[in-house]
Scaffold this motif. Sequence first.
Motif, PDB file in Angstrom:
ATOM      1  N   GLU C  41       8.138  71.708  16.673  1.00 47.89           N
ATOM      2  CA  GLU C  41       9.428  71.285  17.212  1.00 47.89           C
ATOM      3  C   GLU C  41       9.290  70.494  18.512  1.00 47.89           C
ATOM      4  OE1 GLU C  41      12.351  71.507  15.698  1.00 47.89           O
ATOM      5  OE2 GLU C  41      13.403  70.609  17.398  1.00 47.89           O
ATOM      6  N   ARG C  44       8.265  66.900  17.819  1.00 50.86           N
ATOM      7  CA  ARG C  44       8.991  66.365  16.685  1.00 50.86           C
ATOM      8  C   ARG C  44       8.947  64.840  16.591  1.00 50.86           C
ATOM      9  NH1 ARG C  44      13.438  68.697  13.907  1.00 50.86           N
ATOM     10  NH2 ARG C  44      14.834  67.110  13.091  1.00 50.86           N
ATOM     11  N   TYR C  45       9.060  64.188  17.726  1.00 45.75           N
ATOM     12  CA  TYR C  45       9.187  62.730  17.703  1.00 45.75           C
ATOM     13  C   TYR C  45       7.915  62.004  18.161  1.00 45.75           C
ATOM     14  CZ  TYR C  45      14.137  63.855  17.206  1.00 45.75           C
ATOM     15  OH  TYR C  45      15.336  64.351  16.764  1.00 45.75           O
ATOM     16  N   SER C 330      13.998  52.232  18.946  1.00 44.32           N
ATOM     17  CA  SER C 330      14.591  53.526  18.584  1.00 44.32           C
ATOM     18  C   SER C 330      14.625  54.457  19.782  1.00 44.32           C
ATOM     19  CB  SER C 330      13.750  54.250  17.527  1.00 44.32           C
ATOM     20  OG  SER C 330      13.633  53.496  16.383  1.00 44.32           O
ATOM     21  N   MET C 331      15.589  55.333  19.738  1.00 40.55           N
ATOM     22  CA  MET C 331      15.666  56.353  20.779  1.00 40.55           C
ATOM     23  C   MET C 331      16.002  57.696  20.137  1.00 40.55           C
ATOM     24  SD  MET C 331      15.462  57.067  23.985  1.00 40.55           S
ATOM     25  CE  MET C 331      15.527  58.770  24.561  1.00 40.55           C
ATOM     26  N   ASN C 332      15.264  58.705  20.526  1.00 39.91           N
ATOM     27  CA  ASN C 332      15.563  60.060  20.071  1.00 39.91           C
ATOM     28  C   ASN C 332      15.814  60.931  21.290  1.00 39.91           C
ATOM     29  OD1 ASN C 332      14.989  59.582  17.220  1.00 39.91           O
ATOM     30  ND2 ASN C 332      12.883  59.345  17.908  1.00 39.91           N
ATOM     31  N   ALA C 333      16.973  61.526  21.323  1.00 43.08           N
ATOM     32  CA  ALA C 333      17.301  62.339  22.495  1.00 43.08           C
ATOM     33  C   ALA C 333      17.644  63.747  22.051  1.00 43.08           C
ATOM     34  CB  ALA C 333      18.485  61.734  23.238  1.00 43.08           C
ATOM     35  N   LYS C 334      17.224  64.687  22.830  1.00 40.28           N
ATOM     36  CA  LYS C 334      17.526  66.080  22.509  1.00 40.28           C
ATOM     37  C   LYS C 334      17.745  66.841  23.814  1.00 40.28           C
ATOM     38  CE  LYS C 334      15.621  69.794  19.835  1.00 40.28           C
ATOM     39  NZ  LYS C 334      14.363  70.526  19.844  1.00 40.28           N
ATOM     40  N   PRO C 335      18.941  66.721  24.365  1.00 44.22           N
ATOM     41  CA  PRO C 335      19.223  67.483  25.584  1.00 44.22           C
ATOM     42  C   PRO C 335      19.647  68.889  25.193  1.00 44.22           C
ATOM     43  CG  PRO C 335      21.059  66.028  25.032  1.00 44.22           C
ATOM     44  CD  PRO C 335      20.072  65.920  23.900  1.00 44.22           C
ATOM     45  N   GLU C 336      19.043  69.874  25.786  1.00 41.01           N
ATOM     46  CA  GLU C 336      19.336  71.245  25.346  1.00 41.01           C
ATOM     47  C   GLU C 336      19.735  72.159  26.509  1.00 41.01           C
ATOM     48  OE1 GLU C 336      16.427  72.710  22.161  1.00 41.01           O
ATOM     49  OE2 GLU C 336      15.271  71.274  23.308  1.00 41.01           O
TER      50      GLU C 336
END
Lengths: 254, 481, 410
Positions: C41, C44-45, C330-336
Amino acid sequence: MLRINDLHASIEGKKILNGITLEVNAGEIHAIMGPNGSGKSTLASVIAGKEEYEIESGEILFNNEELTELKPEERAREGVFLAFQYPVEIPGVSNINFLRTALNEKRAHQGLDPMAAKEFLALVKEKAALVQLDDKLKNRSVNEGFSGGEKKRNEIFQMAMLNPKLAVLDETDSGLDIDALRIVAHGVNTLKSAENATIVVTHYQRLLDYIVPDFVHVLYNGKIVKTGSKELALELEEKGYDWIKQELGEEIQA
Amino acid sequence: MAYTEDDLKEELKSKEYEFGFTTDIESDKISIGLTEDTIRLISEKKNEPDWLLAYRLKAFNVWQAMHEPEWAHVKYNKPDFQAISYYAAPKQKKVLESLDEVDPELRKTMEKLGISLEEQKRLSGVAVDFVMDSVSVATSFKEKLGELGIIFCSFGEAVQNHPDLIKKYMGSVVPMTDNFYAALNSAVFTDGSFCYIPKGVRCPMELSTYFRINESGTGQFERTLVVADKGSYCSYLEGCTAPQRDENQLHAAVVELIALDDAEIKYSTVQNWYPGDDKGIGGVFNFVTKRGLCEKNAKISWTQVETGSAVTWKYPSCILKGDNSIGEFYSVAVTNNFQQADTGTKMLHIGKNTRSTIISKGISAGKSQNSYRGLVKIGKNAQNARNFSQCDSLLMSDRCGAHTFPYIECDNPTAKVEHEATTSKIGEDQIFYCLQRGIDEEKAIGLIVNGYAKEVLNKLPMEFAVEAQKLLEISLEGSVG
Amino acid sequence: MGEALTKKNRFLSSLTEGNSTHSYAALKELEHLDFPNRKTEDWRYTRVAPLINKLLRQSAVRPETENFYIPQLQSHKIVFSNGNLIKNEVADNNRITIKKLETSDLLLNSQASIDEIFTTINTAYTHGGIYIHLDKNTILEKPIEIIHLIDGQNTFAQIRKLIVLEQGAEAQIVEGYYSSETGLSFTNAVSEIIVKDNAKLHLDKIQFESEEHWHINSEYVYQESNSNFTINTITLNGGTVRNGLNISVDGNNCETNLNGLYLLKGKQHVDNHTKVDHKQPHCTSSELYKGMIDDQATGVFNGKVFVREDAQKIEAFQQNSNILLSENASMNAKPELEIYADDVKCSHGSTTGQFDDEALFYLKSRGISEKNAHALMAAGFAEDVLVNVTNEFIKLHINKLLKERFNWEL
């Protein structure tokens, strides 16, 4: 109606009220004035029962009952109303539904049935007119997106709806232009009767041109240091609060 | 709105689970365990065609090779799939001709649920497909809908009467290989609802189904399939309740929505499966796969109010395949005591000018854990795609958790994706303001929470909105202090 | 599994183990760890397969080049070449220790168990690094400037830092990573930073390695009460860059500021992972990460805020904004957010989009060329982050690098 005896209160260990004694009778209007930080808003919050404040000693009697034993909502139902200096926004809760809930809680407390919808709406119409509250505002969320003036008018509108015995207006004049001030004052004056009483907490004398007090008290360092008639307010306006400080200083020296 | 909190108090004599009663009717329940034979038995009992049995068996094989997912932010004892009975149909003497023939016990249950069929029929114009445990018992308004060419029936009936539609669409949005629970459902589903709206037809009434887990130790595996043909519209309501049972019950449903060109489907759920008691004993495991497919200019809108279940694992999603299609997700999820919810949505933007909106309001109390998990994916060809997400969490105790896990994947430079999230405590100044107006704390919290969730509640049809408001308050009762 | 293990052993085979108890423990731990794959996880990117399929070696030193120092900046200079410490200006104040870090000094694992494979590799195979220690109430007047130079041609640079600020100490550190233009190389940097009671650390990190370079940077920061930690990560070049910030806020009244700017083009891949773990009440943390992504580049942002049970009165703010400039970007964002206390104010926001057309039009309507309008907008976008780089010489240096790479005048 209200008797405060030698009231001492603090917040987070910081002493704010240092022995307030005050008596307010039905039919009277009292103004409480004082410089910033003198404890005016604290006094208003303590009467309403805000929990952050700790009562260290003294008593607040409301119709000969000890108010400090009551929860905030019980005080409200007994007839204590606080017009907030900064009315709180409650997103998603319509002003009307909010008021209806409040009104029916009070009625239940008095042993009355909930007010019928028709009667309620008529009352809303009548009281809203008093402070020229826009129809749209009645259905909007409580205070959300209201201008400063609209918020204050909404406070007086709620006061009119709930018909309290004792109304405490906390800096209701702050942020009001002259027209809004007149409207608010008109509302308060109309609601005045021989059965109720009003405490006006303010920094400026301006509001007192419109709501004429029977007594003016000057609060300084958590104590009422001077009490007089409405002329005292004018004197304060003219000489500023430094005058009180100086006078006090002299007293202390003497 | 006519509803007042006083009405609520009237109705609620206790804080116990309102619908925690069980109906004592003879139930045709097959013995526990899951083998190929169980599946053959279910299929046989339902008198299914061979192709469907083959589909089930294939799904069973797929499922056996899969593992129960563990990525969600939930902890629970995994169900023992061999300890569940996979079929429980209320026993009936004969095929029902009209509502009057329905078992009186069953009717009573319906009435307690507030969905008395004749009432509904007479007053509100809601067509209800009532699913008790696994078999659809009574379907109303069928005739009236039939005039418009609308098919609204139990899944089992649809298999018999509209096999072509079922064959064409079943598994087309949620393939049996999609995930562990979807595979399980594909193998053992017992019944559910099917709805087809023909081209250009606007369904004149809300279509409604109530699901209810009644038998102890039975899992509910229903399947819903809604197909809105070109240019059509329908609004579908799903309500769920489950009586109080000590052991956890499993609910693993599959919902597939297909909105063809220019069609619109509004799907609303109010879920209050039994959440377990205040010690965390019992309650339903709600592991549901819900997904919709939008063709050109189509729109799918999911609205959910989730207050029940011990463990929830649910992501109603939209595949925005067609150009200009729209996906929406409005959700309120309340958890209290030991409840755990991991819920959210996926918005997959494939077509050009596709738009999606996500509004999620989580409320956690007690010792519960409430997570939002969402994916917004903008594909390479999704020119000018737009997404806006707002995920707010409200905390009501110092022993609960509120979590936000959004995944944002953008592969197109003309797209705009905005995500916002906030987590905060319920406003003490707001509570005091209410108190000062004479409203007690419990009521004040009810007001504030309902206000907080209003954006979502407003999306529900009227009948549901009132019920949902009450549910929010019931589930938070006693959570303050 | 078997195949993956062989890959790991092959990758590690050319490296020389360190010789301290720390290295041995890490070697042992490595037996149980594996490289992340698409199912991991946290990764992931970001795919590491292209890196671990290469055979790299720990290389010798290359001559120092004066060119890399930040012009005009008065500083204590430290230079690493291919991971080896080659210059170490001793501070003139005996309350400040700047010396070679011996592997036996490694602090890791005493504070937290870290099962991150690249960190463990660093611990197992490092042969020393830099140790910076400030005595109680010592305030560093000049910044410490750390330059990292890496050769291409399959160089594997292991960099290790231990930075300890005792009670009331204050320091500013600027780090620059540069590599030669040729061939693949890999920087695997690990820092441990301890900011004690009332201490204050400001760190500017400038990443400017070549487009074939791999860079994995792991920072482990421990904050004690009343401390203040700020890091600005400015990524202007590099092939695959992964920055992992792990901040453990283990005291009251702390302030944590994490800012990042990533401006990507070509086939760059930049992954910023941040984890702020609020273990104690009454703290604030603020994060601002902004990126512009052009060509076929990919950006990743994963920001995680934990608020532990009873860590009340936390204010945590996180914002991530991205501009995609090309159809293949591309952009992958995962603010948690993971929150276990109730009296908190936490928020995050993430946006991905493009420059505001109306603003561009407004600029053009005032006679500004398209190119310049874009540059102005870009400058404005970046400035929100760069404003946190408070030293003017460092900022001038960043502007110079920006001009060099993007031909922008900011």
